[in-house]
Design an enzyme around this catalytic site. Structure first.
Site, PDB file in Angstrom:
ATOM      1  N   GLY A  14     -85.440 -23.508  27.538  1.00 19.73           N
ATOM      2  CA  GLY A  14     -85.774 -22.310  28.300  1.00 19.73           C
ATOM      3  C   GLY A  14     -85.001 -22.229  29.610  1.00 19.73           C
ATOM      4  O   GLY A  14     -84.597 -23.244  30.161  1.00 19.73           O
ATOM      5  N   GLY A 120     -84.800 -29.957  29.169  1.00 15.95           N
ATOM      6  CA  GLY A 120     -86.106 -30.585  29.244  1.00 15.95           C
ATOM      7  C   GLY A 120     -86.290 -31.724  28.273  1.00 15.95           C
ATOM      8  O   GLY A 120     -85.319 -32.324  27.776  1.00 15.95           O
ATOM      9  N   ASP A 145     -92.298 -26.620  33.640  1.00 15.16           N
ATOM     10  CA  ASP A 145     -93.605 -27.217  33.359  1.00 15.16           C
ATOM     11  C   ASP A 145     -93.800 -28.581  34.023  1.00 15.16           C
ATOM     12  O   ASP A 145     -94.912 -29.109  34.025  1.00 15.16           O
ATOM     13  CB  ASP A 145     -93.797 -27.383  31.847  1.00 15.16           C
ATOM     14  N   MET A 187     -97.735 -20.469  32.413  1.00 14.74           N
ATOM     15  CA  MET A 187     -97.111 -21.339  31.416  1.00 14.74           C
ATOM     16  C   MET A 187     -97.619 -22.771  31.565  1.00 14.74           C
ATOM     17  O   MET A 187     -98.129 -23.160  32.612  1.00 14.74           O
ATOM     18  CB  MET A 187     -95.595 -21.265  31.514  1.00 14.74           C
ATOM     19  N   GLY A 188     -97.445 -23.540  30.517  1.00 11.08           N
ATOM     20  CA  GLY A 188     -97.931 -24.914  30.468  1.00 11.08           C
ATOM     21  C   GLY A 188     -98.405 -25.210  29.067  1.00 11.08           C
ATOM     22  O   GLY A 188     -99.585 -25.111  28.750  1.00 11.08           O
ATOM     23  N   ARG A 189     -97.447 -25.546  28.192  1.00 17.83           N
ATOM     24  CA  ARG A 189     -97.746 -25.763  26.774  1.00 17.83           C
ATOM     25  C   ARG A 189     -98.654 -26.964  26.563  1.00 17.83           C
ATOM     26  O   ARG A 189     -99.700 -26.878  25.925  1.00 17.83           O
ATOM     27  CB  ARG A 189     -96.439 -25.946  26.008  1.00 17.83           C
ATOM     28  N   GLN A 293     -92.336 -16.253  35.439  1.00 19.75           N
ATOM     29  CA  GLN A 293     -92.324 -17.585  36.057  1.00 19.75           C
ATOM     30  C   GLN A 293     -90.986 -18.291  35.893  1.00 19.75           C
ATOM     31  O   GLN A 293     -90.686 -19.238  36.630  1.00 19.75           O
ATOM     32  CB  GLN A 293     -93.420 -18.459  35.431  1.00 19.75           C
TER      33      GLN A 293
END
Length: 367
Positions: A14, A120, A145, A187-189, A293
């Site tokens: 992302g 990431g 994140d 967000m925050g999987r 975000q």
């Protein structure tokens, strides 16, 4: 004429505020060393795998002033895993193929000395596998994140928190004006760092994160206690990967070819329905920040951290510190092995001091 050594730079996964600052940091540091040139691969490794290859020269001219811009001039994708690459069949169906050997061969064929992979957790797992196959590669951790271990912070995280906090502040005033419960989804999987920091900064009454499954009855009780005290509004921050006890995350099925992750979407609306079903009588409104975000100008901290990572990554190439990732530890820039970096995921531990402090000032996690 002396042939210059080439370093290949790419951004994967992302987009994230600060990516351009890393690229610029690499280019500026490389310019101080004679005999080096910097090449960018468009859309992560896809730029190398395409025919013809899609590459661009990175120099002072092409990177001038980009540190203040969001996104990445190299573009990015989360659908280009060279070890599990989506391939269309003659009949229009899709399968996957391991193109990593082809990738490494093409990289070496154009005289690349080393690769800097900015990405990431998933991107660095790819880096490790390519390193094991003999590719000279170093990593730079990137994610809003903040879920990459072995580094205290990743660039982009603090910008995302600032964006979320600015939005939250605006929702507080409308919640108070209408005596409403406002739910803001961030967000925050799998890790709730954005939600936790935003809740603390914004003064939320409830914070729901993936690491602490919530009891909807306790959330309703906390809301009701606010209204009974005459404080007729409540603001909730919920991470997209939050889930109720004995429940599951809220997802939608993705039909995007090559996209390997579940698409998390709609937890704010799911939570709203759960609150109503559990007896919450207050008016409820939902706001989903989504990709706001990820975009926009990085704040000063992230520009600085990203630049430091870029400088460090190039110096790791100079020193042939391959198979390692740049890291920010104890206010210092260092490096760790890729293997160590991907060995653990940066979850919020339930005994984390920030969680304890949040509870101490009255924030409910629904547990």
């Amino acid at each position: 004429m002396v042939t210059k050594k080439k370093v290949l730079v790419l951004t994967g996964g992302g987009d994230c505020p600060g990516l351009n600052a890393v690229i610029r940091g690499i280019v500026k540091r490389a310019k101080t060393e004679k005999g080096w040139s910097v090449i960018g691969s468009i859309e992560a490794f896809n730029g190398v795998l395409k025919e013809p290859m899609q590459l661009m020269k990175l120099n002072n001219k092409t990177t001038a002033g980009i540190h203040v811009k969001g996104g990445t001039i190299l573009k990015t994708t989360n659908k280009g895993n060279p070890l599990d690459f989506a391939v269309e069949q003659p009949d229009g169906s899709w399968t996957t193929s391991d193109r990593s050997d082809e990738l490494i061969e093409k990289i070496k064929s154009i005289g690349i000395e080393a690769v800097i992979n900015i990405g990431g957790d998933g991107s660095q797992r790819i880096s490790q596998k390519l390193f094991e196959k003999g590719l000279n590669i170093v990593g730079v951790p990137k994610t809003i994140d903040n879920d990459v271990s072995s580094t205290d912070f990743t660039f982009g995280f603090r910008t995302a928190v600032q964006i979320a906090t600015d939005s939250f502040d605006k929702l507080v005033t409308t919640a108070e004006s209408h005596h409403r419960v406002m739910i803001m989804e961030v967000m925050g999987r799998d890790a709730g760092w954005i939600a936790l920091h935003t809740a603390m900064a914004g003064g939320a009454e409830v914070c729901l994160i993936p690491e602490i499954p919530y009891d909807i009855k306790k959330v309703v009780d906390h809301i009701n206690s606010r209204y009974k005290k005459g404080k007729g509004f409540v603001n909730i921050v919920v991470a997209e990967g939050a889930k109720p006890k004995d429940g599951s995350v809220t997802t939608v099925i993705s039909d995007e070819v090559g996209y390997e992750n579940q698409r998390l979407r709609g937890v704010a609306f799911a939570l709203s329905a759960q609150l109503k079903a559990a007896g919450c009588k207050a008016d409820i409104r939902e706001t989903v920040l989504g990709h706001t975000q990820r975009g926009g100008t990085p704040i000063a901290f992230d520009r600085i951290l990203a630049t430091l990572f870029g400088v460090k990554a190039f110096e790791m190439v100079l020193n042939k510190e391959y198979g390692r990732m740049a890291s920010y530890r104890n206010n210092n820039i260092t490096s760790v092995s890729l293997k160590d970096a991907i060995s653990d995921y940066n979850y919020i531990k339930t005994d984390n001091y920030m969680v304890k402090a949040a509870k101490a000032i009255g924030i409910s996690f629904g547990d």
